[in-house]
Design an enzyme around this catalytic site. Structure first.
Site, PDB file in Angstrom:
ATOM      1  N   ASP A 116       0.871  -1.169   0.000  1.00  0.00           N
ATOM      2  CA  ASP A 116       0.000   0.000   0.000  1.00  0.00           C
ATOM      3  C   ASP A 116       0.910   1.221   0.000  1.00  0.00           C
ATOM      4  O   ASP A 116       1.501   1.556   1.019  1.00  0.00           O
ATOM      5  CB  ASP A 116      -0.900  -0.035   1.250  1.00  0.00           C
ATOM      6  CG  ASP A 116      -1.764   1.221   1.371  1.00  0.00           C
ATOM      7  OD1 ASP A 116      -1.685   2.109   0.492  1.00  0.00           O
ATOM      8  OD2 ASP A 116      -2.523   1.305   2.358  1.00  0.00           O
ATOM      9  N   LYS A 160       2.737  11.290  -3.193  1.00  0.00           N
ATOM     10  CA  LYS A 160       1.727  10.611  -4.002  1.00  0.00           C
ATOM     11  C   LYS A 160       0.826  11.625  -4.713  1.00  0.00           C
ATOM     12  O   LYS A 160       0.327  11.364  -5.802  1.00  0.00           O
ATOM     13  CB  LYS A 160       0.891   9.714  -3.097  1.00  0.00           C
ATOM     14  CG  LYS A 160      -0.040   8.773  -3.830  1.00  0.00           C
ATOM     15  CD  LYS A 160      -0.699   7.858  -2.821  1.00  0.00           C
ATOM     16  CE  LYS A 160      -1.698   6.921  -3.451  1.00  0.00           C
ATOM     17  NZ  LYS A 160      -2.274   6.029  -2.430  1.00  0.00           N
ATOM     18  N   GLU A 183      -7.297   0.494  -4.454  1.00  0.00           N
ATOM     19  CA  GLU A 183      -7.298   0.392  -2.992  1.00  0.00           C
ATOM     20  C   GLU A 183      -8.641  -0.078  -2.422  1.00  0.00           C
ATOM     21  O   GLU A 183      -8.670  -0.971  -1.568  1.00  0.00           O
ATOM     22  CB  GLU A 183      -6.886   1.736  -2.374  1.00  0.00           C
ATOM     23  CG  GLU A 183      -5.401   2.004  -2.562  1.00  0.00           C
ATOM     24  CD  GLU A 183      -5.030   3.467  -2.432  1.00  0.00           C
ATOM     25  OE1 GLU A 183      -5.885   4.262  -1.991  1.00  0.00           O
ATOM     26  OE2 GLU A 183      -3.881   3.806  -2.768  1.00  0.00           O
ATOM     27  N   ASP A 210     -13.150   5.180   1.300  1.00  0.00           N
ATOM     28  CA  ASP A 210     -11.710   5.216   1.557  1.00  0.00           C
ATOM     29  C   ASP A 210     -11.215   6.660   1.582  1.00  0.00           C
ATOM     30  O   ASP A 210     -11.072   7.292   0.541  1.00  0.00           O
ATOM     31  CB  ASP A 210     -10.997   4.414   0.456  1.00  0.00           C
ATOM     32  CG  ASP A 210      -9.473   4.432   0.605  1.00  0.00           C
ATOM     33  OD1 ASP A 210      -8.958   5.098   1.521  1.00  0.00           O
ATOM     34  OD2 ASP A 210      -8.809   3.768  -0.209  1.00  0.00           O
TER      35      ASP A 210
END
Lengths: 175, 629
Positions: B25, B87, B193, B215
């Site tokens: 992850d 990210k 994800e 999420d």
């Protein structure tokens, strides 16, 4: 198996407008279990390539057969009858009137304060027409009246588009 | 069974030797690595017994790179050389970064070596160690996780599943894959994800039905609606916002604190970072207590839950609108949802749970650690993909998050593949020339939902040349899109009357071009903590072993049925050669042989696939007969 394979055969279903959708879904999952690239992640590169192609065909076949409109179009294309898409105009005056009416209703909705319930009304009217047309198509197709069936598809297209538009309006109202 | 004589006794690889596979992850704030051991998925600890690796990279003037807590500790004292939340920059252009917010403490420079399609260029962070791309910084994080896993699993990895937000576009996915290439990790699959989280929960609960995965991470928000049925996870729709997350809560809070404390707008990078750290601390404390005391720059005050809620409610509402849309896209209502799964550290904020429970009319599931659930799901998928669980029924059917198409006349985007289409997918559409005698056609590949190309993301441009001169409208150009199971796109164009073809593997404008990757790989050699040659050799040997095993098994299984004697003999010889060479030390030679065997066995592979289709179809018709009776 490639894009020219018969989609009904891919799922082992009889070539017919009436499709058992839950059986179709079940067969779809079975086929993906067999050919999805994840099943070949561990296999030589060329098998992986083939798996990607197969899975793409299976996905395409499934989405085509799942939709009442696309399925009708596909059945006629198997008979080498293709419509000119949107250029296909229906000559049914009653239906034309109904179309104009529903479109006007949709156009007025933005200003209305009971917009949601009005949208719901349009959606219900369109939905019931859409379902009725599917029955008409089924009848015409089984009697091999393909030209008439093509015209029915044009009408189905109108209602399917209208339903999408209603959804978009709902969308805009929500935001 | 002539084939069995090929390998020496005791030399043949164990048929069911477990392969080393991990799920990674790669998060905005923290990253994790997990694996399946003795049938149980678990996140792996570092030598300080920590699961979470802060996604922070620090560079110093000597070229030394630090990742994780040590780097995080530097983020206040040396903000310009400490990269956090990289990210958010993955697959983004300089123009995008500007819209990401002006509060960035970094100095960004445009890439010098960007490809010609790309007007705005890829952003680089300016540090004392030189200009660092977001991809290179992500690769540093991946390297640390891979090392951790290789230590724990006692050997080189066979592959990894790396997770990305479902809402990541083509450019962001490609950038993630580039980072893995740079870090020397074999990517088994890029996995969304939320899908990973659904896998972790789905298998945990053994539940069937519709799952909504909410999420909310540090920098991204994703909502996915899935259906789980007989081990098949079918993604019905996805939505979200690739620039909204818990960091925005911190920022809203920091701004409030600055206002309360009467701090000047133009704070230096150090003060800004300090403020954000205080804001985050306060936010986290408010999940446990009703109010907190805050002291910054000589000011102190009190923040309570109500005030926090007022600040973050508009942000949470934005996520709930995405939830509504995703449900509508799936053709479902909120009461069709059997389970709501919470993922991401930001779902610890109580207000988020409250509002989500309201929206779906049920308490969301939080029993798996929201920080670890994605890595755990990815590890389960990696274990299946690498072949450790033959016969396993689990399968993930994912979708593309955004529509793909090309530019047509008038600056409009013509969609070829619509969003939420199940992948892999291949679609083609025919176009024609609009001028007499036109001999070339420019193809501009786009991603997005809007009609005007200026509102869509430009992915690539290429040209189809050598079209024979014809009157306008006579040429027939077929543009084909293929999206693989990672969600990555290939586009080709072919003029049907002449057969002229052009092809492009879409390297999005903001990704790295091959020169960049090569250059960065070279750079990383100098920093290499281990011998890359050895790694390459090991990888090739693993590939060769795998191919050898697979082909041997295939030949034994149905070689005799599907091949004539000549073909069979040919493959046998190729296999024997491969067996000899795979024990050598020359990785290039091994690679060459792998390629050769692959070519030789192509036809056999195709026949095997067709045979299994026949089998699958035969099964169906049998069913039909039974049903008809």
């Amino acid at each position: 198996m490639d894009s020219t394979s018969n989609y009904f055969e891919i799922f082992g279903l009889p070539v017919s407008y009436q499709v058992d959708l839950s059986l179709l879904s079940e067969r779809y999952r079975d086929m993906q279990r067999e050919f999805h690239p994840d099943r070949y992640a561990n296999k030589p590169a060329q098998e992986q390539r083939i798996a990607v192609q197969y899975a793409a065909v299976i996905n395409q076949a499934f989405s085509q057969l799942q939709s009442p409109l696309l399925r009708a179009q596909y059945l006629l294309s198997l008979k080498n009858i293709e419509g000119q898409g949107d250029a296909q105009i229906t000559r049914d005056p009653l239906l034309l009137m109904q179309q104009i009416e529903l479109r006007e209703k949709l156009a007025d909705i933005a200003q209305a304060n009971n917009a949601f319930s009005l949208l719901e009304e349009v959606a219900e009217a369109a939905e019931s027409e859409y379902i009725a047309l599917q029955k008409v198509f089924d009848q015409q197709y089984s009697e091999s009246k393909f030209q008439e069936a093509l015209e029915t598809i044009a009408k189905m297209q109108f209602f399917s588009k209208l339903l999408v538009e209603v959804e978009q309006r709902e969308h805009e109202l929500d935001d | 069974m002539v084939l069995l004589q090929i390998s020496e006794p005791g030399q043949s690889p164990e048929p069911h030797q477990r392969r080393r596979a991990v799920g990674i992850d790669l998060g905005t704030t923290n990253s994790l690595v997990a694996t399946v051991r003795s049938g149980t998925p678990e996140t792996l600890l570092d030598n300080e017994e920590q699961h979470l690796l802060p996604s922070v990279v620090h560079y110093d003037a000597t070229g030394e790179v630090a990742v994780g807590r040590f780097a995080y500790a530097r983020s206040s004292s040396d903000p310009l050389n400490t990269l956090v939340s990289v990210k958010r920059f993955m697959g983004r252009g300089v123009e995008d970064i500007k819209t990401l917010g002006s509060q960035l403490p970094y100095e960004m420079v445009a890439s010098g070596s960007s490809d010609s399609n790309n007007a705005s260029g890829m952003p680089y962070f300016k540090t004392v160690a030189g200009n660092i791309s977001p991809v290179a910084a992500s690769a540093e994080i991946l390297r640390v996780l891979v090392e951790r896993a290789e230590l724990a699993l006692d050997g080189a990895l066979d592959g990894a599943v790396i997770t990305v937000p479902a809402y990541f576009d083509e450019a962001q996915r490609q950038a993630t894959k580039d980072a893995a290439t740079l870090a020397g990790v074999k990517v088994l699959r890029l996995l969304n994800e939320p899908t990973a989280a659904a896998v972790a929960y789905g298998l945990d609960q053994g539940g069937e039905g519709v799952i909504a995965v909410y999420d909310l991470g540090g920098g991204t928000f994703d909502i996915s609606i899935l259906r789980l049925s007989h081990g098949v996870f079918e993604v019905l729709s996805t939505g979200g916002d690739s620039a909204l997350g818990g960091d925005d809560f911190d920022r809203a809070l920091a701004q409030w604190i600055a206002e309360q404390a009467g701090l000047n707008e133009d704070l230096g990078p150090y003060e800004q970072r300090q403020l954000l750290i205080e804001a985050r601390k306060a936010k986290e404390l408010l999940s446990e207590q009703v109010q907190v005391k805050i002291s910054v720059a000589g000011w102190s005050g009190v923040l309570d839950r109500n005030q926090l809620n007022t600040l973050i409610d508009p942000l949470i509402d934005k996520t709930l609108r995405s939830c509504k849309r995703a449900l509508r896209d799936a053709g479902l209502k909120s009461n069709d949802v059997a389970n709501v799964v919470m993922v991401g550290g930001s779902t610890r904020t109580l207000r988020v749970r409250e509002k989500v429970a309201d929206e779906f009319g049920q308490e969301p599931l939080v029993n798996i650690d929201p920080d670890r659930v994605v890595a755990i799901g990815a590890a389960i998928q990696a274990d299946v993909l690498v072949g450790n669980k033959p016969g396993d029924e689990m399968l993930l059917l994912d979708v593309i998050p955004l529509s793909l198409g090309i530019e047509t006349m008038g600056g409009l985007m013509e969609k070829i593949i619509h969003r939420n289409t199940t992948i892999p997918v291949a679609k083609a559409q025919d176009f024609t020339t609009f001028k007499d005698g036109q001999t070339a056609m420019s193809i501009h590949v786009l991603q997005g939902e809007r009609e005007l190309i200026s509102d869509c993301r430009s992915l690539a441009r290429f040209e189809l040349r050598g079209i024979p001169a014809m009157v306008a409208g006579a040429a027939k150009i077929r543009v084909s899109f293929q999206v693989d199971a990672d969600g990555l796109l290939n586009v080709s164009a072919k003029e049907l009357t002449s057969g002229i073809e052009a092809h492009i593997e879409v390297k999005p404008s903001y990704g790295l071009n091959d020169d960049d990757v090569t250059r960065m790989l070279k750079e990383s050699y100098t920093h290499a903590r281990e011998d890359m040659q050895l790694r390459a050799l090991r990888e090739q040997q693993v590939d060769a072993d795998r191919m050898y095993e697979d082909l041997l098994a295939a030949l034994n299984e149905d070689g005799r049925q599907l091949l004539n004697d000549d073909e069979y003999h040919c493959l046998e010889v190729a296999l024997k050669d491969l067996d000899k060479i795979r024990q050598s030390e020359n990785h290039r030679e091994i690679a060459r042989h792998i390629e050769m065997v692959s070519k030789t066995s192509e036809e056999f592979a195709a026949r095997r696939m067709n045979a299994s289709i026949q089998k699958a179809l035969a099964g169906h018709s049998l069913d039909d007969v039974e049903k008809d009776v």
